[in-house]
Design a protein around this motif. Structure first.
Motif, PDB file in Angstrom:
ATOM      1  N   GLY A   1       0.820  -1.197   0.000  1.00 48.34           N
ATOM      2  CA  GLY A   1       0.000   0.000   0.000  1.00 48.34           C
ATOM      3  C   GLY A   1       0.860   1.255   0.000  1.00 48.34           C
ATOM      4  N   PRO A   2       0.222   2.437  -0.006  1.00 51.92           N
ATOM      5  CA  PRO A   2       0.991   3.699  -0.042  1.00 51.92           C
ATOM      6  C   PRO A   2       1.933   3.860   1.143  1.00 51.92           C
ATOM      7  CG  PRO A   2      -1.323   4.075  -0.581  1.00 51.92           C
ATOM      8  CD  PRO A   2      -1.226   2.664  -0.119  1.00 51.92           C
ATOM      9  N   TRP A   3       1.455   3.556   2.364  1.00 56.73           N
ATOM     10  CA  TRP A   3       2.296   3.730   3.535  1.00 56.73           C
ATOM     11  C   TRP A   3       3.458   2.742   3.536  1.00 56.73           C
ATOM     12  CZ3 TRP A   3       4.193   6.860   6.724  1.00 56.73           C
ATOM     13  CH2 TRP A   3       4.748   6.463   7.935  1.00 56.73           C
ATOM     14  N   ARG A   4       3.190   1.478   3.169  1.00 58.21           N
ATOM     15  CA  ARG A   4       4.255   0.464   3.108  1.00 58.21           C
ATOM     16  C   ARG A   4       5.272   0.820   2.019  1.00 58.21           C
ATOM     17  NH1 ARG A   4       4.914  -4.959   4.463  1.00 58.21           N
ATOM     18  NH2 ARG A   4       7.124  -5.424   4.115  1.00 58.21           N
ATOM     19  N   THR A   5       4.789   1.311   0.901  1.00 57.33           N
ATOM     20  CA  THR A   5       5.702   1.737  -0.164  1.00 57.33           C
ATOM     21  C   THR A   5       6.570   2.900   0.288  1.00 57.33           C
ATOM     22  OG1 THR A   5       4.086   1.025  -1.835  1.00 57.33           O
ATOM     23  CG2 THR A   5       5.811   2.552  -2.544  1.00 57.33           C
ATOM     24  N   PHE A   6       5.964   3.817   1.030  1.00 55.55           N
ATOM     25  CA  PHE A   6       6.726   4.973   1.516  1.00 55.55           C
ATOM     26  C   PHE A   6       7.819   4.526   2.482  1.00 55.55           C
ATOM     27  CE2 PHE A   6       7.338   8.388   4.625  1.00 55.55           C
ATOM     28  CZ  PHE A   6       7.719   9.415   3.780  1.00 55.55           C
ATOM     29  N   ARG A   7       7.496   3.598   3.390  1.00 55.74           N
ATOM     30  CA  ARG A   7       8.478   3.148   4.381  1.00 55.74           C
ATOM     31  C   ARG A   7       9.549   2.250   3.771  1.00 55.74           C
ATOM     32  NH1 ARG A   7       7.316  -0.141   7.986  1.00 55.74           N
ATOM     33  NH2 ARG A   7       5.271  -0.870   7.275  1.00 55.74           N
ATOM     34  N   SER A   8       9.163   1.408   2.805  1.00 56.61           N
ATOM     35  CA  SER A   8      10.083   0.399   2.283  1.00 56.61           C
ATOM     36  C   SER A   8      10.855   0.856   1.049  1.00 56.61           C
ATOM     37  CB  SER A   8       9.308  -0.883   1.943  1.00 56.61           C
ATOM     38  OG  SER A   8       8.632  -1.380   3.074  1.00 56.61           O
ATOM     39  N   VAL A   9      10.330   1.832   0.329  1.00 51.81           N
ATOM     40  CA  VAL A   9      10.978   2.272  -0.907  1.00 51.81           C
ATOM     41  C   VAL A   9      11.455   3.717  -0.805  1.00 51.81           C
ATOM     42  CG1 VAL A   9      10.680   2.637  -3.379  1.00 51.81           C
ATOM     43  CG2 VAL A   9       9.612   0.664  -2.285  1.00 51.81           C
TER      44      VAL A   9
END
Length: 318
Positions: free
Chosen positions: A222-230
């Motif tokens: 999701g957007p939050w996971r993408t922000f934290r991981s990428v």
């Protein structure tokens, strides 16, 4: 005879070129130093000498009389003891920490949010980014004077607006209350520093390959996971630059606070920068002013070294 001559010619040629080859690396090293020399001279003249002079001054009885007589006797640690025994130094140090941390957190958080927002292109996005750069382009003293009028308790636009929407009937003493003045200075500095953070972080976001976001989307992030991981891991070098430069510029701020509050009320907005100014140019005690300046230099150097080492240790492949 010819065979002997043929054998000796390579040896002679080798002997002839050997000194030249030995001289080659030394000559290249000399040329390298000659190219670097102007920068070294500049650094020593405009950074090294003032730094050494400031350190020496902190151990001297340096007064206005010194400028006429040239006499500045060494007084050991008297200047350092005088600063550390001053109750205002402890308050200024604590208020400097609050001002710096509050400003950095606000500037970075809002700047990152705006950078992420503008990374999605939309109509007039370039124009809006240009408008948001204005606080950064305006001189800090001018910004402080404008905000001093805006935050005026009786006639300021901010209190008038808050009264209109029913949030404040009597008006908030933004700059006249010891409990609110430091927060007001932090808010103004956040407003000034947001454009710098936004521009640098926006540039870093543009360098992140789009393929990483596509891969994360295919993996169901999701957007939050993408922000934290990428986003955050790829943005780490830029974040380091933003935080270090922001810390260096914030911890020594003088003109903003002088124009906004003058260090008051009741010394509630005194920082190490304003304390240096007060000791050196108001009390004319240049030795103690140099001590506070050296404390600022030590804090800045320690932060830069610590943060860069932590960032290097956490980076991949180190």
């Amino acid at each position: 005879m010819s065979e002997t001559t043929t054998r000796t010619e390579p040896a002679a040629a080798t002997a002839e070129h050997a000194p030249r080859e030995r001289k080659g690396p030394g000559r290249r090293r000399l040329y390298q130093w000659l190219f670097v020399a102007p920068a070294l001279v500049y650094m020593l003249a405009f950074f090294g000498y003032p730094l050494v002079r400031n350190v020496l001054m902190s151990f001297q009885e340096f007064t206005p009389r010194t400028y006429f007589t040239g006499e500045a006797p060494f007084n050991g640690l008297d200047n350092w003891r005088g600063v550390f025994d001053n109750d205002l130094f402890g308050d200024a140090l604590w208020q400097t920490i609050l001002f710096t941390v509050g400003s950095l957190v606000g500037q970075f958080t809002i700047g990152l949010a705006l950078a992420v927002f503008f990374s999605r292109r939309f109509h007039l996005s370039g124009f809006v980014r240009a408008v948001l750069l204005l606080p950064w382009l305006v001189p800090m003293v001018v910004s402080a004077v404008v905000w001093r009028r805006i935050m005026d308790e009786d006639h300021g636009v901010l209190n008038s607006f808050l009264g209109t929407i029913g949030l404040s009937g009597d008006g908030v003493p933004w700059l006249s209350s010891p409990s609110v003045a430091l927060l007001s200075a932090i808010l103004v500095n956040i407003w000034i520093g947001i454009p710098f953070n936004m521009v640098i972080l926006y540039g870093g976001l543009q360098e992140i390959p789009r393929e990483l976001y596509e891969a994360a989307s295919l993996d169901g992030a999701g957007p939050w996971r993408t922000f934290r991981s990428v986003t955050l891991p790829m943005l780490r070098p830029v974040v380091t630059v933003v935080l270090v430069l922001g810390f260096m510029s914030t911890i020594k701020i003088l003109d903003l606070i002088l124009a906004l509050t003058g260090g008051g009320p009741a010394d509630s907005t005194q920082t190490l920068g304003t304390l240096t100014y007060q000791l050196s140019f108001l009390q004319l005690d240049f030795g103690q002013g140099a001590v506070v300046g050296n404390v600022l230099i030590l804090i800045s150097a320690a932060f830069a070294v610590l943060y860069l080492r932590v960032n290097r240790a956490d980076s991949p492949g180190k």
